[in-house]
Design an enzyme around this catalytic site. Sequence first.
Site, PDB file in Angstrom:
ATOM      1  N   GLY A  15       0.960  -1.285  -0.082  1.00  0.00           N
ATOM      2  CA  GLY A  15       0.060   0.009   0.108  1.00  0.00           C
ATOM      3  C   GLY A  15       0.922   1.309   0.012  1.00  0.00           C
ATOM      4  N   ALA A  47      -8.611   5.172  -1.298  1.00  0.00           N
ATOM      5  CA  ALA A  47      -8.844   6.293  -0.483  1.00  0.00           C
ATOM      6  C   ALA A  47      -9.350   7.348  -1.469  1.00  0.00           C
ATOM      7  CB  ALA A  47      -7.609   6.868   0.088  1.00  0.00           C
ATOM      8  N   GLN A  48     -10.230   8.198  -1.021  1.00  0.00           N
ATOM      9  CA  GLN A  48     -10.881   9.020  -1.763  1.00  0.00           C
ATOM     10  C   GLN A  48     -10.788  10.393  -1.350  1.00  0.00           C
ATOM     11  OE1 GLN A  48     -15.598   8.125  -1.319  1.00  0.00           O
ATOM     12  NE2 GLN A  48     -15.121   6.336  -2.458  1.00  0.00           N
ATOM     13  N   GLY A  50      -8.645  12.297   0.821  1.00  0.00           N
ATOM     14  CA  GLY A  50      -7.271  13.008   0.493  1.00  0.00           C
ATOM     15  C   GLY A  50      -6.235  12.789   1.726  1.00  0.00           C
ATOM     16  N   GLU A 114     -12.994  18.050   6.017  1.00  0.00           N
ATOM     17  CA  GLU A 114     -13.689  16.815   6.441  1.00  0.00           C
ATOM     18  C   GLU A 114     -14.162  16.741   7.606  1.00  0.00           C
ATOM     19  OE1 GLU A 114     -12.391  13.147   3.508  1.00  0.00           O
ATOM     20  OE2 GLU A 114     -10.932  13.914   4.789  1.00  0.00           O
ATOM     21  N   HIS A 230     -17.048   4.127   9.385  1.00  0.00           N
ATOM     22  CA  HIS A 230     -17.129   5.579   8.472  1.00  0.00           C
ATOM     23  C   HIS A 230     -18.848   5.760   8.456  1.00  0.00           C
ATOM     24  CE1 HIS A 230     -17.201   8.177   5.402  1.00  0.00           C
ATOM     25  NE2 HIS A 230     -15.997   8.187   5.195  1.00  0.00           N
ATOM     26  N   ARG A 276     -16.150  11.680  13.250  1.00  0.00           N
ATOM     27  CA  ARG A 276     -16.713  10.325  12.683  1.00  0.00           C
ATOM     28  C   ARG A 276     -17.314   9.618  13.623  1.00  0.00           C
ATOM     29  NH1 ARG A 276     -12.704   8.149   8.299  1.00  0.00           N
ATOM     30  NH2 ARG A 276     -12.985   9.999   7.151  1.00  0.00           N
ATOM     31  N   HIS A 337     -14.301   0.840   9.206  1.00  0.00           N
ATOM     32  CA  HIS A 337     -13.575   1.433   8.150  1.00  0.00           C
ATOM     33  C   HIS A 337     -12.193   1.396   8.490  1.00  0.00           C
ATOM     34  CE1 HIS A 337     -12.604   4.606   5.021  1.00  0.00           C
ATOM     35  NE2 HIS A 337     -12.195   5.374   5.981  1.00  0.00           N
ATOM     36  N   GLU A 361      -1.314   1.379   8.310  1.00  0.00           N
ATOM     37  CA  GLU A 361      -2.578   1.182   9.160  1.00  0.00           C
ATOM     38  C   GLU A 361      -2.468   0.049  10.134  1.00  0.00           C
ATOM     39  OE1 GLU A 361      -6.311   1.213   7.024  1.00  0.00           O
ATOM     40  OE2 GLU A 361      -7.433   0.221   8.569  1.00  0.00           O
ATOM     41  N   ARG A 372      -9.306   8.246  14.816  1.00  0.00           N
ATOM     42  CA  ARG A 372      -8.612   8.913  13.744  1.00  0.00           C
ATOM     43  C   ARG A 372      -9.344  10.344  13.133  1.00  0.00           C
ATOM     44  NH1 ARG A 372      -8.259   8.295   8.118  1.00  0.00           N
ATOM     45  NH2 ARG A 372      -9.738   6.832   8.141  1.00  0.00           N
ATOM     46  N   LEU A 378      -3.413   8.463   5.544  1.00  0.00           N
ATOM     47  CA  LEU A 378      -2.365   8.432   4.471  1.00  0.00           C
ATOM     48  C   LEU A 378      -1.434   9.187   5.010  1.00  0.00           C
ATOM     49  CD1 LEU A 378      -4.599   9.092   1.223  1.00  0.00           C
ATOM     50  CD2 LEU A 378      -3.713   7.001   2.279  1.00  0.00           C
TER      51      LEU A 378
HETATM   52  P1  FAD Z   1      -3.148  -0.885   2.435  1.00  0.00           P
HETATM   53  O1  FAD Z   1      -2.989   0.142   1.317  1.00  0.00           O
HETATM   54  O2  FAD Z   1      -4.282  -1.578   2.764  1.00  0.00           O
HETATM   55  O3  FAD Z   1      -2.053  -2.096   1.908  1.00  0.00           O
HETATM   56  C1  FAD Z   1      -1.781  -3.228   2.533  1.00  0.00           C
HETATM   57  C2  FAD Z   1      -0.947  -3.982   1.506  1.00  0.00           C
HETATM   58  O4  FAD Z   1      -0.542  -5.330   2.380  1.00  0.00           O
HETATM   59  C3  FAD Z   1      -1.507  -4.674   0.641  1.00  0.00           C
HETATM   60  O5  FAD Z   1      -0.783  -4.374  -0.611  1.00  0.00           O
HETATM   61  C4  FAD Z   1      -1.814  -6.164   0.675  1.00  0.00           C
HETATM   62  O6  FAD Z   1      -1.984  -6.818  -0.318  1.00  0.00           O
HETATM   63  C5  FAD Z   1      -1.042  -6.619   1.571  1.00  0.00           C
HETATM   64  N1  FAD Z   1      -0.747  -7.531   2.567  1.00  0.00           N
HETATM   65  C6  FAD Z   1      -1.865  -7.500   3.452  1.00  0.00           C
HETATM   66  N2  FAD Z   1      -1.562  -8.978   4.326  1.00  0.00           N
HETATM   67  C7  FAD Z   1      -0.712  -9.325   3.673  1.00  0.00           C
HETATM   68  C8  FAD Z   1       0.209 -10.379   3.933  1.00  0.00           C
HETATM   69  N3  FAD Z   1      -0.186 -11.612   4.768  1.00  0.00           N
HETATM   70  N4  FAD Z   1       1.447 -10.864   3.024  1.00  0.00           N
HETATM   71  C9  FAD Z   1       1.376  -9.981   2.057  1.00  0.00           C
HETATM   72  N5  FAD Z   1       1.024  -8.952   1.838  1.00  0.00           N
HETATM   73  C10 FAD Z   1      -0.118  -8.542   2.614  1.00  0.00           C
HETATM   74  N6  FAD Z   1      -7.343   7.727   4.606  1.00  0.00           N
HETATM   75  C11 FAD Z   1      -7.031   8.796   4.471  1.00  0.00           C
HETATM   76  O7  FAD Z   1      -6.007   9.521   4.964  1.00  0.00           O
HETATM   77  N7  FAD Z   1      -7.704   9.601   3.399  1.00  0.00           N
HETATM   78  C12 FAD Z   1      -8.712   9.228   2.732  1.00  0.00           C
HETATM   79  O8  FAD Z   1      -9.207   9.899   1.854  1.00  0.00           O
HETATM   80  C13 FAD Z   1      -8.928   7.806   3.075  1.00  0.00           C
HETATM   81  N8  FAD Z   1     -10.063   7.218   2.355  1.00  0.00           N
HETATM   82  C14 FAD Z   1     -10.447   5.953   2.391  1.00  0.00           C
HETATM   83  C15 FAD Z   1     -11.559   5.387   1.818  1.00  0.00           C
HETATM   84  C16 FAD Z   1     -11.628   3.936   1.791  1.00  0.00           C
HETATM   85  C17 FAD Z   1     -12.824   3.305   0.905  1.00  0.00           C
HETATM   86  C18 FAD Z   1     -10.789   3.042   2.826  1.00  0.00           C
HETATM   87  C19 FAD Z   1     -11.229   1.745   2.891  1.00  0.00           C
HETATM   88  C20 FAD Z   1      -9.900   3.585   3.264  1.00  0.00           C
HETATM   89  C21 FAD Z   1      -9.655   5.264   3.326  1.00  0.00           C
HETATM   90  N9  FAD Z   1      -8.651   5.546   4.052  1.00  0.00           N
HETATM   91  C22 FAD Z   1      -8.434   7.101   3.725  1.00  0.00           C
HETATM   92  C23 FAD Z   1      -7.596   4.864   4.920  1.00  0.00           C
HETATM   93  C24 FAD Z   1      -6.416   4.648   4.135  1.00  0.00           C
HETATM   94  O9  FAD Z   1      -6.904   4.409   2.589  1.00  0.00           O
HETATM   95  C25 FAD Z   1      -5.549   3.397   4.888  1.00  0.00           C
HETATM   96  O10 FAD Z   1      -5.460   3.689   5.977  1.00  0.00           O
HETATM   97  C26 FAD Z   1      -4.288   3.440   4.204  1.00  0.00           C
HETATM   98  O11 FAD Z   1      -4.489   3.518   2.856  1.00  0.00           O
HETATM   99  C27 FAD Z   1      -3.508   2.249   4.551  1.00  0.00           C
HETATM  100  O12 FAD Z   1      -2.539   2.085   3.747  1.00  0.00           O
HETATM  101  P2  FAD Z   1      -1.434   1.042   4.279  1.00  0.00           P
HETATM  102  O13 FAD Z   1      -0.327   1.039   3.097  1.00  0.00           O
HETATM  103  O14 FAD Z   1      -1.268   0.833   5.469  1.00  0.00           O
HETATM  104  O15 FAD Z   1      -2.202  -0.394   3.957  1.00  0.00           O
HETATM  105  C1  SIN Z   2     -13.235   9.680   3.253  1.00  0.00           C
HETATM  106  O1  SIN Z   2     -13.022  10.145   2.194  1.00  0.00           O
HETATM  107  O2  SIN Z   2     -14.441  10.005   3.820  1.00  0.00           O
HETATM  108  C2  SIN Z   2     -12.512   8.919   3.811  1.00  0.00           C
HETATM  109  C3  SIN Z   2     -11.408   9.763   4.596  1.00  0.00           C
HETATM  110  C4  SIN Z   2     -10.546   8.828   5.518  1.00  0.00           C
HETATM  111  O3  SIN Z   2     -10.927   7.920   5.925  1.00  0.00           O
HETATM  112  O4  SIN Z   2      -9.615   9.429   5.817  1.00  0.00           O
END
Ligand code: FAD
Ligand code: SIN
Length: 524
Positions: A15, A47-48, A50, A114, A230, A276, A337, A361, A372, A378
């Site tokens: 991610g 993520a939508q 920002g 937001e 959420h 939230r 969420h 995360e 949060r 992000l």
């Molecule tokens: P992720 O992006 O979830 O990536 C995890 C990675 O780990 C993936 O590649 C997966 O394949 C890999 N993985 C998992 N388990 C294993 C394993 N056992 N072995 C190998 N690989 C594995 N946050 C904001 O700040 N702003 C926003 O606008 C926002 N909008 C959101 C909208 C939605 C719909 C969602 C669901 C979340 C949103 N969030 C937002 C939260 C934010 O997107 C996440 O908290 C953040 O992207 C997490 O990033 P990450 O790199 O930690 O994990």
């Molecule tokens: C959203 O766009 O409502 C998600 C934002 C976030 O989870 O930080």
Amino acid sequence: MAQQHQSDILIIGSGIAGLSAALCLADKHHVHILSKNKLCSGASAWAQGGIAASTHHEDALAKHKQDTLTAGANINDKEAVDTIINDSLACINWLKSQGVLFEHDESGPKLRQEGGHSERRIYYVADHTGRAIAQALIAKVLAHPNITYFEYTTAIDLILEDRRCVGTYGYRENDDVVDVFTAQHTIIATGGASKVYLYNSNPDIASGDGIAMAERAGVATEGMAFNQFHPTCLYHPQAKSFLISEALRGEGAKLELPDGSSFMHKFHADGELAPRDIVARAIDFELKRLGTPCVYLNISHRDPQWVKTQFPTIYQTCLSYQIDITKQPIPVVPAAHYTCGGIKTDLNGKTSLDGLYAIGEVAHTGLHGANRLASNSLLECVAMARQVGKHIASASFVTLPRIIKPWDDSKVAASDQKVVVSHCWHSCRMIMWDYVGIVRSHERLARAAHSMAFLGMEINNYYRRFRVNRALIECRNLVMVAQNIIESAQKQSKNVGLHYNTDLDDNTDLEGNCSTPTARHPMD
Ligand code: FAD
Ligand code: SIN
């Protein structure tokens, strides 16, 4: 055939946290990335709204920190809040240097607001900010000669030697084998665990693997009771996990009951822009009071063309379900969420186990406290990736054992009862939704603990007898994380932030501030 792979740095997860860390480290070190699916399969690309960031102006920084603390009910780690928010503009500049093009005009960046934010400070790209960032980072990763990635490879368990993490076993799905991945430093970046709930906004990968792996290795976790719901996910029989961004409320969208009346003002002075936890609980209260399946989010008073340009993904997705958001309100419900708890780390991303880091995360730095603030996630992913990069650059590298024992599946059979896994998966998520959701009680938590202990026994027994596959690995992790959440919720002695138990009437944070005007009695 099973293989052994060795690198300087092993990153589990691709991610925004994992990709950013890879790019921060790859100029000096050889990096391996494992991804359970395609590179861009995590929550990041979904993520939508920002990414929140403040200019270096003292006043702007102070307000961002205060909003973060208020949302987190003041149990945040103050040093984490300072460090990460002070770095926020540098994170935006770093992302720009990787090719991310945030919305801007001649006068500078365009910013959004937001819930819980006292001013506009969210950098964005239409309503697909995460996808834009992930695509830019993936392009850089693909072009980097020092990064090798393994898609469809699921880390199973950490490998420990002399109380140090030296890598992981990884199940390579396409060849149905388990490889050994060793490295001087291992970074867990596997995202959250919201799939533990039946209704959630997350992609399927969010089964809490990193948290469960860390726990099995004896690594400390923290804050697992604080699961964020959420307030607004699309309510439609065919729509799975589709989020309606809080940014709509930032642009004036109103929450309405089925009769068209608004209700958020009854729960909080900031109405639709309350934090939230408060909005989600208010909706939950109204759903239960009226016995209605959903409430509505209405942005149809804004100019249709503007709505389509600002929120193209949401507009198109809703339209595919015959909902024209420029003309009619959107049916919405709260859904799980974000996992505020996780693997406890310091501000270098270091866990309690030598050689092991956690970022994004999956980690708990303390930035979010009990809840949060929107779009701080992000930010935390990028800020902690940069921190871990700096820290590892100055860390010592140890000599690894040359040969690690390969995965041994000589004593297990091919699975013949896959129904055990699917049953366990479904039961776990139902239990969590029904008993450990937005509003909890002592009795519901006790029921959940009892049922989850049984599921834990069942899935672990199955795991010991049969060969691994992805579903089995995920289900075992999901149940373990569920048990962790329940246990953490049972330990809470007061209602704070996201944890709300009807049997606890104390509604104050550690400093005595009332953080959650109760959604139980809005008319009182
Ligand atoms: P992720 O992006 O979830 O990536 C995890 C990675 O780990 C993936 O590649 C997966 O394949 C890999 N993985 C998992 N388990 C294993 C394993 N056992 N072995 C190998 N690989 C594995 N946050 C904001 O700040 N702003 C926003 O606008 C926002 N909008 C959101 C909208 C939605 C719909 C969602 C669901 C979340 C949103 N969030 C937002 C939260 C934010 O997107 C996440 O908290 C953040 O992207 C997490 O990033 P990450 O790199 O930690 O994990
Ligand atoms: C959203 O766009 O409502 C998600 C934002 C976030 O989870 O930080």
